[in-house]
Write a protein that holds these residues in place. Sequence first.
Motif, short mmCIF file in Angstrom:
data_model
loop_
_atom_site.label_atom_id
_atom_site.label_comp_id
_atom_site.label_asym_id
_atom_site.label_seq_id
_atom_site.Cartn_x
_atom_site.Cartn_y
_atom_site.Cartn_z
N VAL A 121 2.55 -7.49 -1.14
CA VAL A 121 1.79 -6.25 -0.93
C VAL A 121 1.35 -6.24 0.52
O VAL A 121 0.73 -7.20 0.99
N LYS A 143 5.30 -3.42 -1.84
CA LYS A 143 4.29 -2.42 -2.10
C LYS A 143 3.36 -2.34 -0.89
O LYS A 143 2.98 -3.36 -0.32
N VAL A 144 3.02 -1.13 -0.48
CA VAL A 144 2.14 -0.93 0.66
C VAL A 144 0.90 -0.18 0.20
O VAL A 144 1.00 0.89 -0.40
N GLU A 145 -0.26 -0.76 0.46
CA GLU A 145 -1.53 -0.17 0.01
C GLU A 145 -2.41 0.17 1.21
O GLU A 145 -2.62 -0.67 2.09
N GLU A 172 6.99 1.27 2.46
CA GLU A 172 7.41 0.64 1.20
C GLU A 172 8.93 0.62 1.09
O GLU A 172 9.53 -0.39 0.74
N LYS A 227 4.40 5.34 2.09
CA LYS A 227 5.62 5.52 1.30
C LYS A 227 6.85 5.10 2.11
O LYS A 227 7.76 4.43 1.60
#
Length: 285
Positions: A28, A60-62, A54, A51
């Motif tokens: 992440v 996953k990118v938060e 990612e 988005k």
Amino acid sequence: MSRLSPLRRALLGGLLLAAAGVVQAQQVLRVTAIPDESPTELARKAGPLMKYLEAKLGVKVEYTPVTDYAAAVETLVNRKVDLAWFGGFTFVQANARSGGKIIPLVQREEDTRFRSVFITTDPAIKTLTDLKGKDLSFGSPSSTSGHLMPRSFLLQAGLNPEKDFKHVAFSGAHDATVAAVAAGKVQAGALNISVWEKLVADGKVDTAKVRVFFTTPTYYDYNWSVHADMPAALREKLKQALLALSRDTAEGKEVLELQRATRFVPTQPENYKGIEAAAKSAGLL
């Protein structure tokens, strides 16, 4: 090779699954940004970029918002996030706090020649020296374009904000500075030229009432930074993903327009030596 007993096989399988889970949990990329605009605007700008990253990185990118500039600095210094959008001054602060372990990857092409503007509603204010005895609002105390560099240019003009102005306020964000000036809470304000131009383009400021009376010389500003502890391969992949953004694609055009960027270009710590010197000269570092 000796055969594993069913119990040992089960234990080994459990350990492998647990290890895989740890690796997966680490996949992440955590991102933050200095809160130089309203939380809703920052979230709107972040969505398409998260988005895009990612898809490019395969992880996953938060996006994690922070409450103030100092929190943005601390989260990257303490590796609670992996990537941070800094102003030039917050980069300098983070680099100092970390002992030189913050690496600037890229900046917008616009950030190689960034500027600040001073705004007012007072027709009597035409130059910086006309601010003597007036009320002035900066943005955040840690803002490059909303405080440090405007203060630096005021000092160069022979004006000491604490001595020569009636009152110095800090709005916390560029759009809040415009709102304070428009509402008559202060007679003048200093902010990021990019935010000013966006507010004007969106019709969110009455330019018949609020006007720019001084635009600063250029300086280096914002960048995307990482901690030196990020693996070199991931750092390079991330850098290349940001550099690959192009207005020639629909996705790239959307991301770059939201970031108010023509494109991203490589940057280096040396670009921010001028800001570091300005901060030390102003007693802010």
